[in-house]
Motif scaffolding. Structure first.
Motif, PDB file in Angstrom:
ATOM      1  N   TYR A  38      47.992  25.942  50.455  1.00  0.00           N
ATOM      2  CA  TYR A  38      48.311  25.633  49.059  1.00  0.00           C
ATOM      3  C   TYR A  38      47.790  24.241  48.722  1.00  0.00           C
ATOM      4  O   TYR A  38      47.581  23.376  49.585  1.00  0.00           O
ATOM      5  CB  TYR A  38      49.823  25.720  48.820  1.00  0.00           C
ATOM      6  CG  TYR A  38      50.669  25.255  49.990  1.00  0.00           C
ATOM      7  CD1 TYR A  38      51.107  23.951  50.090  1.00  0.00           C
ATOM      8  CD2 TYR A  38      50.988  26.154  51.019  1.00  0.00           C
ATOM      9  CE1 TYR A  38      51.854  23.532  51.175  1.00  0.00           C
ATOM     10  CE2 TYR A  38      51.737  25.735  52.110  1.00  0.00           C
ATOM     11  CZ  TYR A  38      52.166  24.431  52.183  1.00  0.00           C
ATOM     12  OH  TYR A  38      52.897  24.015  53.263  1.00  0.00           O
ATOM     13  N   THR A  39      47.560  24.040  47.439  1.00  0.00           N
ATOM     14  CA  THR A  39      47.054  22.776  46.919  1.00  0.00           C
ATOM     15  C   THR A  39      48.213  21.827  46.644  1.00  0.00           C
ATOM     16  O   THR A  39      49.254  22.246  46.122  1.00  0.00           O
ATOM     17  CB  THR A  39      46.270  23.014  45.614  1.00  0.00           C
ATOM     18  OG1 THR A  39      45.223  23.952  45.857  1.00  0.00           O
ATOM     19  CG2 THR A  39      45.687  21.723  45.076  1.00  0.00           C
ATOM     20  N   VAL A  40      48.021  20.551  46.999  1.00  0.00           N
ATOM     21  CA  VAL A  40      49.050  19.533  46.749  1.00  0.00           C
ATOM     22  C   VAL A  40      48.424  18.365  45.988  1.00  0.00           C
ATOM     23  O   VAL A  40      47.442  17.775  46.430  1.00  0.00           O
ATOM     24  CB  VAL A  40      49.670  19.028  48.065  1.00  0.00           C
ATOM     25  CG1 VAL A  40      50.676  17.915  47.787  1.00  0.00           C
ATOM     26  CG2 VAL A  40      50.350  20.173  48.806  1.00  0.00           C
ATOM     27  N   LYS A  41      49.009  18.062  44.854  1.00  0.00           N
ATOM     28  CA  LYS A  41      48.547  16.933  44.033  1.00  0.00           C
ATOM     29  C   LYS A  41      48.885  15.610  44.709  1.00  0.00           C
ATOM     30  O   LYS A  41      49.987  15.426  45.219  1.00  0.00           O
ATOM     31  CB  LYS A  41      49.212  17.008  42.660  1.00  0.00           C
ATOM     32  CG  LYS A  41      48.905  15.855  41.732  1.00  0.00           C
ATOM     33  CD  LYS A  41      49.508  16.079  40.353  1.00  0.00           C
ATOM     34  CE  LYS A  41      51.029  16.143  40.408  1.00  0.00           C
ATOM     35  NZ  LYS A  41      51.633  16.267  39.060  1.00  0.00           N
ATOM     36  N   THR A  42      47.931  14.679  44.721  1.00  0.00           N
ATOM     37  CA  THR A  42      48.192  13.372  45.334  1.00  0.00           C
ATOM     38  C   THR A  42      48.845  12.412  44.352  1.00  0.00           C
ATOM     39  O   THR A  42      49.599  11.530  44.753  1.00  0.00           O
ATOM     40  CB  THR A  42      46.900  12.725  45.844  1.00  0.00           C
ATOM     41  OG1 THR A  42      46.048  12.406  44.741  1.00  0.00           O
ATOM     42  CG2 THR A  42      46.173  13.640  46.798  1.00  0.00           C
ATOM     43  N   GLY A  43      48.550  12.550  43.057  1.00  0.00           N
ATOM     44  CA  GLY A  43      48.946  11.526  42.110  1.00  0.00           C
ATOM     45  C   GLY A  43      48.125  10.268  42.352  1.00  0.00           C
ATOM     46  O   GLY A  43      47.080  10.298  43.020  1.00  0.00           O
ATOM     47  N   ALA A  44      48.560   9.159  41.802  1.00  0.00           N
ATOM     48  CA  ALA A  44      47.852   7.894  42.009  1.00  0.00           C
ATOM     49  C   ALA A  44      47.839   7.541  43.493  1.00  0.00           C
ATOM     50  O   ALA A  44      48.792   7.821  44.220  1.00  0.00           O
ATOM     51  CB  ALA A  44      48.514   6.782  41.208  1.00  0.00           C
ATOM     52  N   VAL A  45      46.755   6.925  43.939  1.00  0.00           N
ATOM     53  CA  VAL A  45      46.559   6.656  45.360  1.00  0.00           C
ATOM     54  C   VAL A  45      46.188   5.193  45.585  1.00  0.00           C
ATOM     55  O   VAL A  45      45.671   4.520  44.687  1.00  0.00           O
ATOM     56  CB  VAL A  45      45.457   7.562  45.951  1.00  0.00           C
ATOM     57  CG1 VAL A  45      45.912   9.007  46.010  1.00  0.00           C
ATOM     58  CG2 VAL A  45      44.161   7.451  45.142  1.00  0.00           C
ATOM     59  N   GLN A  46      46.453   4.714  46.781  1.00  0.00           N
ATOM     60  CA  GLN A  46      46.055   3.358  47.154  1.00  0.00           C
ATOM     61  C   GLN A  46      44.538   3.263  47.131  1.00  0.00           C
ATOM     62  O   GLN A  46      43.841   4.050  47.758  1.00  0.00           O
ATOM     63  CB  GLN A  46      46.586   3.020  48.542  1.00  0.00           C
ATOM     64  CG  GLN A  46      46.302   1.591  48.967  1.00  0.00           C
ATOM     65  CD  GLN A  46      46.772   1.314  50.396  1.00  0.00           C
ATOM     66  OE1 GLN A  46      47.460   2.139  51.006  1.00  0.00           O
ATOM     67  NE2 GLN A  46      46.404   0.166  50.933  1.00  0.00           N
ATOM     68  N   SER A  47      44.010   2.288  46.396  1.00  0.00           N
ATOM     69  CA  SER A  47      42.561   2.231  46.209  1.00  0.00           C
ATOM     70  C   SER A  47      42.011   0.816  46.327  1.00  0.00           C
ATOM     71  O   SER A  47      40.977   0.499  45.755  1.00  0.00           O
ATOM     72  CB  SER A  47      42.190   2.824  44.841  1.00  0.00           C
ATOM     73  OG  SER A  47      42.841   2.121  43.791  1.00  0.00           O
ATOM     74  N   ASN A  48      42.721  -0.045  47.047  1.00  0.00           N
ATOM     75  CA  ASN A  48      42.212  -1.399  47.233  1.00  0.00           C
ATOM     76  C   ASN A  48      41.429  -1.521  48.533  1.00  0.00           C
ATOM     77  O   ASN A  48      41.724  -0.854  49.527  1.00  0.00           O
ATOM     78  CB  ASN A  48      43.348  -2.426  47.203  1.00  0.00           C
ATOM     79  CG  ASN A  48      44.380  -2.227  48.284  1.00  0.00           C
ATOM     80  OD1 ASN A  48      44.917  -1.130  48.450  1.00  0.00           O
ATOM     81  ND2 ASN A  48      44.682  -3.292  49.024  1.00  0.00           N
ATOM     82  N   ASN A  49      40.387  -2.351  48.483  1.00  0.00           N
ATOM     83  CA  ASN A  49      39.564  -2.687  49.646  1.00  0.00           C
ATOM     84  C   ASN A  49      38.953  -1.449  50.307  1.00  0.00           C
ATOM     85  O   ASN A  49      38.883  -1.354  51.541  1.00  0.00           O
ATOM     86  CB  ASN A  49      40.372  -3.505  50.654  1.00  0.00           C
ATOM     87  CG  ASN A  49      40.852  -4.823  50.069  1.00  0.00           C
ATOM     88  OD1 ASN A  49      40.240  -5.366  49.145  1.00  0.00           O
ATOM     89  ND2 ASN A  49      41.970  -5.334  50.554  1.00  0.00           N
ATOM     90  N   LEU A  50      38.501  -0.520  49.485  1.00  0.00           N
ATOM     91  CA  LEU A  50      37.759   0.624  50.002  1.00  0.00           C
ATOM     92  C   LEU A  50      36.362   0.184  50.419  1.00  0.00           C
ATOM     93  O   LEU A  50      35.792  -0.758  49.854  1.00  0.00           O
ATOM     94  CB  LEU A  50      37.652   1.715  48.929  1.00  0.00           C
ATOM     95  CG  LEU A  50      38.968   2.284  48.387  1.00  0.00           C
ATOM     96  CD1 LEU A  50      38.696   3.228  47.225  1.00  0.00           C
ATOM     97  CD2 LEU A  50      39.753   2.989  49.488  1.00  0.00           C
ATOM     98  N   VAL A  51      35.802   0.868  51.397  1.00  0.00           N
ATOM     99  CA  VAL A  51      34.446   0.544  51.856  1.00  0.00           C
ATOM    100  C   VAL A  51      33.430   0.889  50.771  1.00  0.00           C
ATOM    101  O   VAL A  51      32.467   0.158  50.541  1.00  0.00           O
ATOM    102  CB  VAL A  51      34.121   1.303  53.160  1.00  0.00           C
ATOM    103  CG1 VAL A  51      32.696   1.035  53.609  1.00  0.00           C
ATOM    104  CG2 VAL A  51      35.112   0.922  54.254  1.00  0.00           C
ATOM    105  N   ILE A  52      33.637   2.013  50.091  1.00  0.00           N
ATOM    106  CA  ILE A  52      32.779   2.470  49.008  1.00  0.00           C
ATOM    107  C   ILE A  52      33.637   2.660  47.762  1.00  0.00           C
ATOM    108  O   ILE A  52      34.735   3.208  47.825  1.00  0.00           O
ATOM    109  CB  ILE A  52      32.082   3.805  49.360  1.00  0.00           C
ATOM    110  CG1 ILE A  52      31.234   3.640  50.631  1.00  0.00           C
ATOM    111  CG2 ILE A  52      31.218   4.281  48.204  1.00  0.00           C
ATOM    112  CD1 ILE A  52      30.085   2.666  50.514  1.00  0.00           C
ATOM    113  N   ASN A  53      33.120   2.193  46.623  1.00  0.00           N
ATOM    114  CA  ASN A  53      33.824   2.353  45.358  1.00  0.00           C
ATOM    115  C   ASN A  53      32.936   3.101  44.364  1.00  0.00           C
ATOM    116  O   ASN A  53      31.718   3.157  44.514  1.00  0.00           O
ATOM    117  CB  ASN A  53      34.199   0.989  44.781  1.00  0.00           C
ATOM    118  CG  ASN A  53      35.266   0.292  45.602  1.00  0.00           C
ATOM    119  OD1 ASN A  53      36.453   0.508  45.410  1.00  0.00           O
ATOM    120  ND2 ASN A  53      34.838  -0.553  46.538  1.00  0.00           N
TER     121      ASN A  53
END
Length: 542
Positions: free
Chosen positions: A49-64
């Protein structure tokens, strides 16, 4: 149970495959020429089944990502970005009698795109490039506004200084409400702001005299373009002129106490905010490594009193803390999937990067209440099979989406990689193709149509079936996500944990990838040749 034949020669070929293989070709890695006999067992009880993540941690990613991308299956995503800047050296010396020449001095931003050179130009002709990791209409545009950020991006949590600060994909308001000054990319060239486009053209910088004229190798002014001298060649990238007065005041004329080191500098000049909006037309979105970019500030100064005024340049690196922001307008079909009750076996699995969704898979079905072990798993354990291979196979439903190049399967109960990931040390020319035995690559047919993803989880299944240690042979729930880079196994937190699904973390490499895929599930409504399958290949004991 169905019997098939496999060739050990074919299996060996899988394990010695060239690092330059075509990872997108649907090959015959499994069906051999019948030299040795193995048996195949297809797991009977699978639910997903599919699960929604909602907003996610997105700081200091290697690629943006940056831009606007519309996907027929998933809807529209707008990606904005904020980054700190760093001085190349502490307390830089700009010289004396510093001036900004209105003709020869400038301030510009450069961020390279992912690209590869396809042809070399003759003489001063431009080299030819092909862009990678840009999705949507390359000829389209979007509205890009660059501002000085006024919100300090902290290294550590203010409540607990031992914990790294987390920022999330839905916190754009923190930055947009703290803008300092006016628009920085205020050029009259709309391709640098309201109609920003990603260009595949090489950037060439020519030598000039002190008056802004092009010169030849002897320094003579030339009108014939073929006589110009190339000073620097840059691969295709964002090249945007920025407001000179702002950087003259904020950087060149800044008090030395604000430039003494990068820790102090980041509190003084808090970085750049790349604010993206749709301009109503078809638009592209690019994945970028902003850490390879810089802001170049050109100015004139003297080394000593009475000396000659010379042109100088200081480059502020786009490094330090960063945050990627995502604004989604999901399609009606995708939103209806996200709204389905948790845990119900679904016909189709929607797996999307960014702040999208993952799929969860439960193996082996109903549990024996006396042993707390699924009945099907108990039967498998009683067989004492030697497990040679286990394949998790997903067929793709093409709803017009741009499918990711690879998916990632992980232990969703413990937020951990599988043994197959750990044991696979294979490497490729492109590091994103590492761990190619573990697989997960997009399989296409000769017409380029997306067909399947196949993931090898032999070691994981062998541990569950044949390991007697009750602490390590637990039948865990599996997670499926897209991935930007298989080598990144770090996790990102979700902003708000849904008590119904308990999803707290997901692979950070999924946050980096804006694409999604639609996979067939394992319900009775799905044709057998399309169903998600777990196939176990084994040898019977003597």
């Amino acid at each position: 149970m169905k019997k098939i034949f496999l060739s050990l020669v074919v299996i060996a070929a899988v394990f010695t495959v060239s690092c330059d293989r075509d990872f997108n070709t649907l090959g015959s890695d499994i069906v051999g020429d019948g030299h040795y006999e193995f048996d195949r067992y297809e797991v009977q009880n699978l639910s997903a089944y599919t699960v929604k993540t909602g907003a996610v941690q997105s700081n200091n990613l290697v690629i943006n990502s940056l831009g606007v991308y519309s996907d027929p299956a998933f809807g529209e995503t707008i990606s904005s970005f904020v980054t700190q800047l760093e001085l190349p050296i502490s307390n830089p010396d700009f010289g004396i009698d510093v001036t900004f020449d209105s003709v020869n001095d400038s301030v510009y931003l450069y961020v390279p795109y992912f690209s590869r050179q396809t042809a070399t130009g003759l003489g001063i002709e431009a080299n030819t490039y092909e862009l990678d990791s840009i999705y949507g209409d390359l000829n389209g545009s979007f509205d890009l506004k660059i501002y000085e950020n006024g919100y300090y991006l902290s290294d550590f949590d203010s409540q607990d200084p031992t914990v790294r600060q987390r920022y999330y994909s839905n916190q754009k308001g923190l930055i947009s409400s703290s803008i300092q000054g006016g628009l920085l990319n205020n050029s009259s060239n709309t391709a640098e702001n309201t109609q920003f486009k990603f260009s595949k053209e090489e950037i060439i910088i020519y030598e000039t005299d002190g008056e802004g004229n092009y010169v030849d190798a002897e320094g003579n002014v030339v009108l014939d373009n073929t006589q110009r001298v190339i000073k620097e060649r840059l691969a295709p990238g964002m090249w945007i002129n920025l407001d000179k007065a702002t950087f003259q005041t904020k950087i060149i004329q800044a008090s030395s106490s604000n430039l003494i080191n990068n820790n102090v500098f980041k509190e003084y000049f808090k970085g750049l905010f790349f604010d993206v909006a749709s301009n109503g037309g078809s638009s592209p979105l690019a994945q970028l490594d902003f850490s390879k970019g810089y802001v170049a500030i050109q100015y004139h100064s003297k080394n000593e009193i009475g000396g000659e005024s010379r042109k100088n340049i200081i480059k502020l690196n786009l490094k330090g803390n960063t945050v990627n922001f995502f604004e989604n307008s999901f399609s009606q079909d995708y939103q209806s999937v996200l709204d389905l009750p948790f845990g119900v076996n679904q016909d189709f699995l929607h797996v999307k990067g960014g702040n999208g969704s993952v799929a969860l898979i439960d193996l082996f079905g109903p549990v024996n209440p006396e042993t707390n072990v699924p009945f099907e798993l108990e039967e498998l354990r009683s067989n004492n099979w030697l497990i040679n291979e286990a394949l998790l196979i997903f067929s793709i439903k093409n709803n017009g989406q741009k499918n990711p190049k690879r998916i990632f399967v992980y232990d969703a109960d413990n937020n951990a990689v599988l043994l197959d990931y750990i044991y696979d040390g294979t490497t490729a020319t492109d590091s994103k193709n590492n761990k190619y035995i573990h697989d997960g690559f997009l399989k296409v047919n000769s017409n380029g149509e997306a067909l399947q993803f196949v993931v090898r989880i032999k070691n994981h299944i062998d541990k569950i079936v044949n390991n007697d240690d009750v602490l390590s042979n637990k039948n865990v729930r599996l997670g499926v996500s897209v991935t930007e880079n298989i080598n990144i196994s770090a996790l990102a937190n979700v902003f708000e944990v849904d008590p119904l699904n308990g999803l707290e973390k997901l692979p950070a490499a999924s946050v980096m990838n804006p694409l999604g895929t639609v996979l067939y599930g394992n319900t009775s409504a799905i044709a057998d040749d399309k169903k998600m399958k777990l196939e176990i290949y084994y040898t019977k004991p003597n």
